[in-house]
Design a protein around this motif. Structure first.
Motif, PDB file in Angstrom:
ATOM      1  N   ARG A  29      -3.996  -3.969 -10.810  1.00 54.19           N
ATOM      2  CA  ARG A  29      -4.750  -5.012 -10.453  1.00 54.19           C
ATOM      3  C   ARG A  29      -4.300  -5.971  -9.635  1.00 54.19           C
ATOM      4  NH1 ARG A  29      -7.857  -8.516 -14.393  1.00 54.19           N
ATOM      5  NH2 ARG A  29      -6.023 -10.600 -13.839  1.00 54.19           N
ATOM      6  N   GLU A  30      -2.335  -5.611  -9.678  1.00 58.78           N
ATOM      7  CA  GLU A  30      -1.796  -6.212  -8.518  1.00 58.78           C
ATOM      8  C   GLU A  30      -2.448  -5.805  -7.282  1.00 58.78           C
ATOM      9  OE1 GLU A  30       2.487  -7.144 -11.390  1.00 58.78           O
ATOM     10  OE2 GLU A  30       2.238  -4.685 -10.401  1.00 58.78           O
ATOM     11  N   ARG A  31      -2.664  -4.456  -7.295  1.00 58.01           N
ATOM     12  CA  ARG A  31      -3.197  -4.102  -5.287  1.00 58.01           C
ATOM     13  C   ARG A  31      -4.318  -4.174  -5.511  1.00 58.01           C
ATOM     14  NH1 ARG A  31      -0.510   0.805  -3.945  1.00 58.01           N
ATOM     15  NH2 ARG A  31       1.201   1.341  -4.910  1.00 58.01           N
ATOM     16  N   ALA A  32      -5.232  -4.417  -6.665  1.00 59.78           N
ATOM     17  CA  ALA A  32      -6.489  -5.438  -6.044  1.00 59.78           C
ATOM     18  C   ALA A  32      -6.298  -7.157  -5.844  1.00 59.78           C
ATOM     19  CB  ALA A  32      -7.578  -5.000  -7.261  1.00 59.78           C
ATOM     20  N   ALA A  33      -5.191  -7.713  -6.170  1.00 53.24           N
ATOM     21  CA  ALA A  33      -5.218  -8.849  -5.689  1.00 53.24           C
ATOM     22  C   ALA A  33      -4.529  -8.900  -4.670  1.00 53.24           C
ATOM     23  CB  ALA A  33      -4.692  -9.673  -7.232  1.00 53.24           C
ATOM     24  N   ARG A  90       0.865  -1.215   0.174  1.00 54.80           N
ATOM     25  CA  ARG A  90      -0.406  -0.146   0.230  1.00 54.80           C
ATOM     26  C   ARG A  90       0.801   1.109  -0.208  1.00 54.80           C
ATOM     27  NH1 ARG A  90      -2.828  -3.524   3.185  1.00 54.80           N
ATOM     28  NH2 ARG A  90      -5.367  -3.753   1.951  1.00 54.80           N
ATOM     29  N   GLU A  91       2.331   1.374   0.760  1.00 56.76           N
ATOM     30  CA  GLU A  91       2.620   2.563   0.310  1.00 56.76           C
ATOM     31  C   GLU A  91       4.079   2.487  -0.273  1.00 56.76           C
ATOM     32  OE1 GLU A  91       2.226   0.126   3.453  1.00 56.76           O
ATOM     33  OE2 GLU A  91       0.889   1.619   3.948  1.00 56.76           O
ATOM     34  N   THR A  92       4.832   1.420  -1.204  1.00 56.68           N
ATOM     35  CA  THR A  92       4.994   1.812  -1.619  1.00 56.68           C
ATOM     36  C   THR A  92       4.548   2.152  -3.799  1.00 56.68           C
ATOM     37  OG1 THR A  92       4.693  -0.881  -2.969  1.00 56.68           O
ATOM     38  CG2 THR A  92       6.276  -0.041  -1.131  1.00 56.68           C
ATOM     39  N   PRO A  93       5.021   2.558  -4.665  1.00 53.84           N
ATOM     40  CA  PRO A  93       4.428   2.718  -5.948  1.00 53.84           C
ATOM     41  C   PRO A  93       4.881   1.796  -7.128  1.00 53.84           C
ATOM     42  CG  PRO A  93       6.234   3.882  -5.758  1.00 53.84           C
ATOM     43  CD  PRO A  93       6.130   2.648  -4.141  1.00 53.84           C
ATOM     44  N   PHE A  94       5.130   0.535  -6.529  1.00 56.55           N
ATOM     45  CA  PHE A  94       5.709  -0.428  -7.666  1.00 56.55           C
ATOM     46  C   PHE A  94       5.265  -1.161  -7.833  1.00 56.55           C
ATOM     47  CE2 PHE A  94       9.388   0.465  -3.965  1.00 56.55           C
ATOM     48  CZ  PHE A  94       9.776   1.286  -4.726  1.00 56.55           C
TER      49      PHE A  94
END
Length: 145
Positions: free
Chosen positions: A84-88, A76-80
């Motif tokens: 779609r990955e964040r949702a997963a 949550r704290e990174t821009p990497f």
């Protein structure tokens, strides 16, 4: 930490069922690199050293960077990570920690634009599979080689 037993030898039919589940998961439409991030994050949450080690190594073999692997725990704290990955990863956390919040509606609403209904089922199956493997490895104290 000493292993309690080899669950593969103790119940070949039981582990055969788990392997069948894993074979189905491997045929999923969820991208392999994303699947490894999901496996890694669930294993981190569950504190499964064996699975964290294995899935970090598998992700590296698949081309994942050390930087992203090191920050999965703080996604949550990174821009990497992609949306779609964040949702997963968010779905992974909610399903893995189901006893805490019962997968809130807000999580569902945030995740569903990124996956088709079939993909949501496949992603959830993947999360359930890794959570099951984590529970075997933790309960019987399987440790990294």
């Amino acid at each position: 930490m000493q292993s309690r037993m080899d669950y593969y030898k103790a119940s070949p039919e039981g582990t055969k069922a788990m392997i069948a589940l894993e074979e189905r998961v491997s045929k999923s439409s969820i991208e392999k690199p994303l699947a490894e991030l999901v496996r890694l994050r669930a294993s981190q949450i569950n504190g499964c050293a064996f699975c964290v080690d294995m899935h970090a190594a598998d992700a590296r073999k698949g081309g994942e960077t050390d930087r992203r692997l090191a920050t999965v725990v703080t996604w949550r704290e990174t821009p990497f990570f992609t949306d779609r990955e964040r949702a997963a990863l968010e779905w992974t956390e909610a399903v893995t920690l189901v006893s805490q919040d019962h997968v809130p509606d807000a999580v569902w609403e945030a995740v569903k634009p990124h996956f088709s209904e079939a993909e949501m089922v496949e992603l959830t199956l993947l999360i359930n599979a890794i959570n099951s493997w984590n529970r075997f490895a933790i309960a019987f104290r399987k440790s990294p080689a």
